[in-house]
Design an enzyme around this catalytic site. Sequence first.
Site, PDB file in Angstrom:
ATOM      1  N   HIS A  33     -23.739  75.480  30.138  1.00 24.13           N
ATOM      2  CA  HIS A  33     -22.473  75.170  30.827  1.00 24.13           C
ATOM      3  C   HIS A  33     -21.936  73.809  30.371  1.00 24.13           C
ATOM      4  O   HIS A  33     -20.753  73.688  29.989  1.00 24.13           O
ATOM      5  CB  HIS A  33     -22.710  75.177  32.338  1.00 24.13           C
ATOM      6  CG  HIS A  33     -21.475  74.922  33.144  1.00 24.13           C
ATOM      7  ND1 HIS A  33     -20.811  75.911  33.815  1.00 24.13           N
ATOM      8  CD2 HIS A  33     -20.783  73.779  33.388  1.00 24.13           C
ATOM      9  CE1 HIS A  33     -19.755  75.392  34.432  1.00 24.13           C
ATOM     10  NE2 HIS A  33     -19.732  74.088  34.200  1.00 24.13           N
ATOM     11  N   GLU A  34     -22.784  72.782  30.384  1.00 23.36           N
ATOM     12  CA  GLU A  34     -22.332  71.439  30.019  1.00 23.36           C
ATOM     13  C   GLU A  34     -22.035  71.333  28.527  1.00 23.36           C
ATOM     14  O   GLU A  34     -21.077  70.666  28.125  1.00 23.36           O
ATOM     15  CB  GLU A  34     -23.389  70.397  30.429  1.00 23.36           C
ATOM     16  CG  GLU A  34     -23.657  70.322  31.921  1.00 23.36           C
ATOM     17  CD  GLU A  34     -22.398  70.065  32.739  1.00 23.36           C
ATOM     18  OE1 GLU A  34     -21.459  69.433  32.219  1.00 23.36           O
ATOM     19  OE2 GLU A  34     -22.347  70.509  33.903  1.00 23.36           O
ATOM     20  N   ASP A  93     -14.773  72.883  38.464  1.00 21.35           N
ATOM     21  CA  ASP A  93     -13.911  73.070  37.293  1.00 21.35           C
ATOM     22  C   ASP A  93     -12.703  73.930  37.644  1.00 21.35           C
ATOM     23  O   ASP A  93     -11.576  73.651  37.211  1.00 21.35           O
ATOM     24  CB  ASP A  93     -14.705  73.740  36.157  1.00 21.35           C
ATOM     25  CG  ASP A  93     -15.925  72.936  35.751  1.00 21.35           C
ATOM     26  OD1 ASP A  93     -15.884  71.698  35.916  1.00 21.35           O
ATOM     27  OD2 ASP A  93     -16.909  73.532  35.290  1.00 21.35           O
ATOM     28  N   GLY A 132       0.469  49.805  47.634  1.00 18.22           N
ATOM     29  CA  GLY A 132      -0.430  50.314  46.614  1.00 18.22           C
ATOM     30  C   GLY A 132      -1.572  51.099  47.200  1.00 18.22           C
ATOM     31  O   GLY A 132      -1.750  51.161  48.419  1.00 18.22           O
TER      32      GLY A 132
END
Length: 624
Positions: A441-442, A518, A221
């Site tokens: 932007h946000e 982004d 894992g």
Amino acid sequence: MENTKQDLSKQPTKRGNPYMGFLWGILIVLFLNGLVFPNLMDRKIYKTDYGDFIEKINSGQVREVMIEDKQIYFTADNEKGQQTTYQTGAINDPQLVDRLLQAKSPNQSGKIAFNQIVPRENSPILNFILMWILPGLLFYIIWKQTSKSLQARLGAGGNFMSFGNSGAKIYADSDIKTTFADVAGQNEAKEMLSEIVNFLHNPQKYTDIGASLPKGALLVGPPGTGKTLIARAVAGEAKVPFFAISGSEFVQMFVGMGAAKVRDLFKQASEKAPCIIFIDEIDAIGKKRDSAYGGNDEREQTLNQLLTEMDGFDGRKGVVILAATNRPEMLDKALLRPGRFDRRIQMELPDLEGRKAILQVHLKKVKHETIDLDIVARATAGSSGAELANIVNEAALRAVRLGRQRVITADLEESVETVIAGAQKKDKVISPEEKKIISYHEIGHALVAALQSHSAPVHKITIIPRTSGALGYTMQVDRGEHVLMSQEDLFNRIATLTGGRAAEELLCQTVTTGASNDIEQATQLARSMVTRFGMSKKYDMMGLEQVNNAYLGGNTTLNCSAETAAEIDEEVLRLIKEAHQKARDLISKHIPVMHEAASYLIEKETITGDEFMKILQKYREQAS
């Protein structure tokens, strides 16, 4: 079953250093040896020439003279009448004694007191000690300390440079307090391992039907999912000794020492049976043997010895081998065949309910008020057990910083953001123009996310910089747990990522570096849609990319020609352009919402998803 009452890994009680008496003896010998020389160190001695010495004799200033083979020390009165000791070199002067006898002196007798120092020789015993005993003992101490240091580094036990001593940390059954109650979010793994515990408790029940204990279980894992913790829990539940060692400790500088460690480990385990052997990071010695690319002879010998030992011991004795790795695809096939590691236990990242259970386990260790575990668990999607433990600890530290004695939900929410994006940088100065761009932007991210149907709800928007480099961020929190993501989900996610740049273009008439992260995420998602998820009409269900080290970041490798790779780039660009255009269209239809929400964010610096949705809902009602 042997019940060891003490931790087998603890060292014996430290006693006095056996060499301290010897060191004291050296100091005494040196002190006694210093007595054979005249003690002149208590005086301040001035060097002068032989002519000055004769002049002081003739002028009647000299009080005392001591003559050695090559040096003459004499005491004379200076101009202030103070006695001063001088040193000069001895010269072959046959008339010196006559001068001293005839000269006058400030002494009461009026004569100079003079004498010749006869060097005293050391006794034969002292010479024997200094020339033979002392160097021999010093050499022995250096050799002994070097031997111990090399034994510790090379893992050798007993005599110097002897093979053996596995180096494993051995814990007695009474010293392991970890149980399955301390492991949360891994119910399937606990269920598979509980059978091993039952066998160790009651082996007769299994041997009566002819079943044998699995020799080994491989825990696989991502990092932080609790592989080592659950291995200790198995030993704690079974109440048996626990041998813990890392795979890297087997690989040694000298050929054959790794194999010797393996033999010694299994020998100790057989003597302590029933017991559990835990090998962490087994891929260090268990990598595939590939002669085409060469190999490490020492590592392969160690692996071969491990394979032999796993075949050689009797499973009915109750020796269970647990191993953990983050890279199962790297292991040799001979290690994974039945009869060696019979079981492969997946330790995946916990789901929503698993994260709640893990948070409850760690919250027991801190004082807290009523915590909304649902909102914290939903905000930590994709977090491992270790990360959740760190989040709880950060929340406790924050409560102390704020002067509170109990942890509240707000502490946990802030600690989630601290672990993800870093601590707040409240002292960072941002110009009003840049703050305006960051706000639009946000809000662009939040608006695009809120206007799409297949998108996680907005939970929080902030323009407070973080230590990770983020100047602001928009947090989305799903209402539930998603196992699958549709093509529309992924495309809307890309559109949300491009919403920040689209807002800069439409409302600030500029583009900035704030969209770098982004762009990276959008490109990766679009590429995965084309190469791995079969979400491109051009390539249908063709696999074009392979994921390596899925549990360690998941780097990818293209499985196609250079011409196809270029076409993939074009397809990825098409998806990103379509998502970018969708974001621009959504924002251009809601310009008033952008202006009001951005102004509100500039004023408050942080707003909740509910506050943002109220602004959006107000304009929706006005439009209708």
